[in-house]
Design a protein around this motif. Structure first.
Motif, PDB file in Angstrom:
ATOM      1  N   GLU A   1       0.853  -1.189   0.000  1.00  0.00           N
ATOM      2  CA  GLU A   1       0.000   0.000   0.000  1.00  0.00           C
ATOM      3  C   GLU A   1       0.889   1.238   0.000  1.00  0.00           C
ATOM      4  OE1 GLU A   1      -3.330   2.235   2.853  1.00  0.00           O
ATOM      5  OE2 GLU A   1      -2.326   0.373   3.501  1.00  0.00           O
ATOM      6  N   LEU A   2       0.647   2.124  -0.942  1.00  0.00           N
ATOM      7  CA  LEU A   2       1.412   3.375  -1.014  1.00  0.00           C
ATOM      8  C   LEU A   2       0.800   4.378  -0.044  1.00  0.00           C
ATOM      9  CD1 LEU A   2       3.612   5.104  -2.344  1.00  0.00           C
ATOM     10  CD2 LEU A   2       1.929   5.749  -4.087  1.00  0.00           C
ATOM     11  N   LEU A   3       1.604   4.812   0.928  1.00  0.00           N
ATOM     12  CA  LEU A   3       1.131   5.757   1.936  1.00  0.00           C
ATOM     13  C   LEU A   3       1.498   7.204   1.607  1.00  0.00           C
ATOM     14  CD1 LEU A   3       2.141   3.705   5.111  1.00  0.00           C
ATOM     15  CD2 LEU A   3      -0.060   3.704   3.898  1.00  0.00           C
ATOM     16  N   HIS A   4       2.665   7.387   0.961  1.00  0.00           N
ATOM     17  CA  HIS A   4       3.104   8.752   0.637  1.00  0.00           C
ATOM     18  C   HIS A   4       4.097   8.683  -0.519  1.00  0.00           C
ATOM     19  CE1 HIS A   4       4.559  12.871   1.075  1.00  0.00           C
ATOM     20  NE2 HIS A   4       5.795  12.394   1.064  1.00  0.00           N
ATOM     21  N   LEU A   5       4.005   9.671  -1.427  1.00  0.00           N
ATOM     22  CA  LEU A   5       4.935   9.760  -2.548  1.00  0.00           C
ATOM     23  C   LEU A   5       5.167  11.221  -2.895  1.00  0.00           C
ATOM     24  CD1 LEU A   5       6.617   8.498  -4.845  1.00  0.00           C
ATOM     25  CD2 LEU A   5       4.540   8.539  -6.246  1.00  0.00           C
TER      26      LEU A   5
END
Length: 524
Positions: A483-487
């Protein structure tokens, strides 16, 4: 070489340009183009045996920017695949023809500047050539100005006096680029002179009749062509011509030390050193492109046999894969020559992949990568940038042409949470980097898209314009959901691609895998 320098100064090629020519390398035109590529430090692609369909594919695949001539260019324009072939990189066409034909050819490819020229064997190819700065009508109706070192004029064939504008006459020239001091007759309504401010371009009219360079003194294949070789205006007196015995004497080529003083051949290495310009000669085969290029190989999630020898052992740990959909047309210009984007359901993908790497020591790395297919149908990965925090590795890899950059990097792992940070130091714009926060999940088998993105068994790479395939062996990736939380990323745009307009369509994680790189092989 002198003529190549003169052509490069007139055409102003950039190091990123690529000349395309079908002319034989024993032909003056073919030699001129290769010398201009050397002088301009740009690439050159040769089509080998000319065939319009093959030429079209090569112009598109190699992203050629310069091409010529009319009798060769017309079959390319008339080919059934011309309308659907991507020739957006092409920006200059050197052509010949009547004004009507020149205008018609320009209309077929309006985004590329079309210029004309005048030349023959006795001028070693080019004598006059147009300029990209000329207005369109001037480019369509004239053959440009003489190249530096060439002198030319149009005269009355009986009296030797200069012909006034609009009056047909005999075209005469001489100069150091030519292989002989001969002339040729040409019906032309304007005069040509050594290019100076305000000097008129040569206007085309009827075909040139050529003098025989190898003729015996006093003989020629066209009337008066040898005996009427002329002197510059400043030195002409009562004698109207140079004796026939002088007319076929070879010109002296300027010394190399003189040529190397040209701005077009300035040193690019440390003071006092010289680097030879690299010209890429890409010889095509006689086979049509549709038979020469094979379709993509099947996607296999099982690794191929380990390459032998495989001198470099590596280990990848804490790997995260982020992928976005992209238009293949945006990716294709960034690929090495001869490669095309690999697609899945009509689109290609751009990956942002951070990880920890172990190879002669441990360091962090983050890559921006795209996917490719070579002419043999072999699928591979092309890296657009490779950020690493180990300077010695960066320097060694950059020496092979890989796009490594030295960055300040960190990786913090807290159970299933991974935090990657990267800030570029050198080269390029300092401060360019990325911040990625992901949460790793449970193991997953993956479907066709996941296999397309991760089952890559070779690296595609170019060294001095020559595409190579470097085999990579490793076990299957132990994929996990993520799961991508921040980019917060600037690396993708730093490669020349537009920023993604949507969240990544695939986010995966892999704990670790070990592998080995084999030796590079040609990717043709």
């Amino acid at each position: 070489m002198h003529l190549g320098v003169s052509l490069a100064e007139r055409l102003r090629p950039a190091p990123t340009d690529t000349f395309w020519t079908p002319l034989s390398m024993f032909h003056g035109g073919g030699i001129d183009v290769s010398m201009a590529a050397l002088a301009g430090r740009c690439g050159m692609v040769h089509v080998g045996t000319f065939e319009p369909g093959l030429a079209l594919r090569q112009l598109a695949d190699e992203r050629c920017t310069f091409t010529a001539f009319e009798t060769i260019w017309l079959p390319v324009l008339d080919h059934p695949e011309f309308a659907t072939t991507d020739l957006s990189a092409l920006r200059l066409v050197i052509n010949l023809g009547s004004p009507e034909r020149m205008r018609a050819m320009q209309a077929r490819l309006p985004h590329a500047v079309q210029i004309s020229c005048l030349g023959m064997t006795e001028s070693m190819g080019f004598c006059c050539i147009g300029s990209v700065d000329d207005p369109p009508e001037l480019r369509a109706t004239t053959s440009g100005q003489p190249l530096p070192g060439m002198e030319a004029r149009v005269v009355d064939p009986e009296t030797g006096a200069d012909s006034p504008p609009g009056t047909p006459g005999e075209f005469r020239f001489r100069g150091s680029p030519g292989c002989c001091a001969t002339t040729a007759t040409r019906s032309s309504p304007r005069s040509a002179s050594t290019p100076t401010a305000g000097s008129p371009p040569v206007t085309r009219s009827s075909p040139t009749r050529r003098a025989g360079c190898g003729s015996a003194p006093g003989s020629a294949t066209s009337s008066r062509s040898v005996a009427r070789t002329w002197r510059p205006r400043s030195s002409r007196g009562s004698s109207p011509s140079i004796p026939p015995s002088e007319s076929c004497r070879s010109k002296t080529i300027p010394q190399l030390s003189t040529l190397l003083q040209s701005p077009s051949l300035a040193p690019i290495g440390p003071a006092g050193s010289w680097t030879t310009a690299a010209v890429r000669f890409s010889m095509a085969t006689k086979e049509p492109p549709e038979r020469r290029r094979k379709g993509p190989e099947p996607i296999s999630i099982e690794p191929p046999p380990a390459p032998r020898p495989a001198p470099l052992g590596v280990a990848f740990t804490d790997v995260t894969f982020l992928h976005w959909r992209y238009d293949p047309a945006l990716v294709r210009p960034l690929l090495p020559p001869g490669l095309v984007p690999d697609t899945f359901d009509g689109v290609t993908y751009v990956g942002l992949v951070p990880f920890r790497m172990c190879a002669y020591g441990e360091f962090l790395e983050t890559n921006v990568r795209v996917y490719s297919v070579d002419p043999q149908g072999r699928r591979g990965t092309v890296f657009l940038t490779m950020e690493a925090d180990r300077l010695t590795w960066v320097l060694a890899a950059r020496a092979t042409g890989l796009p490594y950059a030295w960055s300040r990097m960190s990786l913090v792992r807290d159970t299933h949470l991974l935090c990657y940070d990267s800030v570029r130091r050198w080269p390029g714009r300092p401060g360019t980097g990325t911040q990625i926060r992901v949460r790793a999940g449970h193991p997953v088998e993956g479907g066709p898209l996941e296999h397309f993105l991760t089952a890559r068994w070779r690296l595609h790479h170019a060294v001095r314009g020559v595409p190579l395939a470097i085999p990579l062996f490793h076990n299957r990736w132990p994929l996990h959901t993520a799961e991508l939380l921040h980019l917060d990323d600037q690396l993708i745009t730093a490669t020349g691609l537009p920023a993604p307009t949507e969240p990544p369509v695939s986010v995966l994680h892999a704990p670790s895998v070990r592998g080995r790189f084999g030796l590079p092989i040609p990717a043709w």
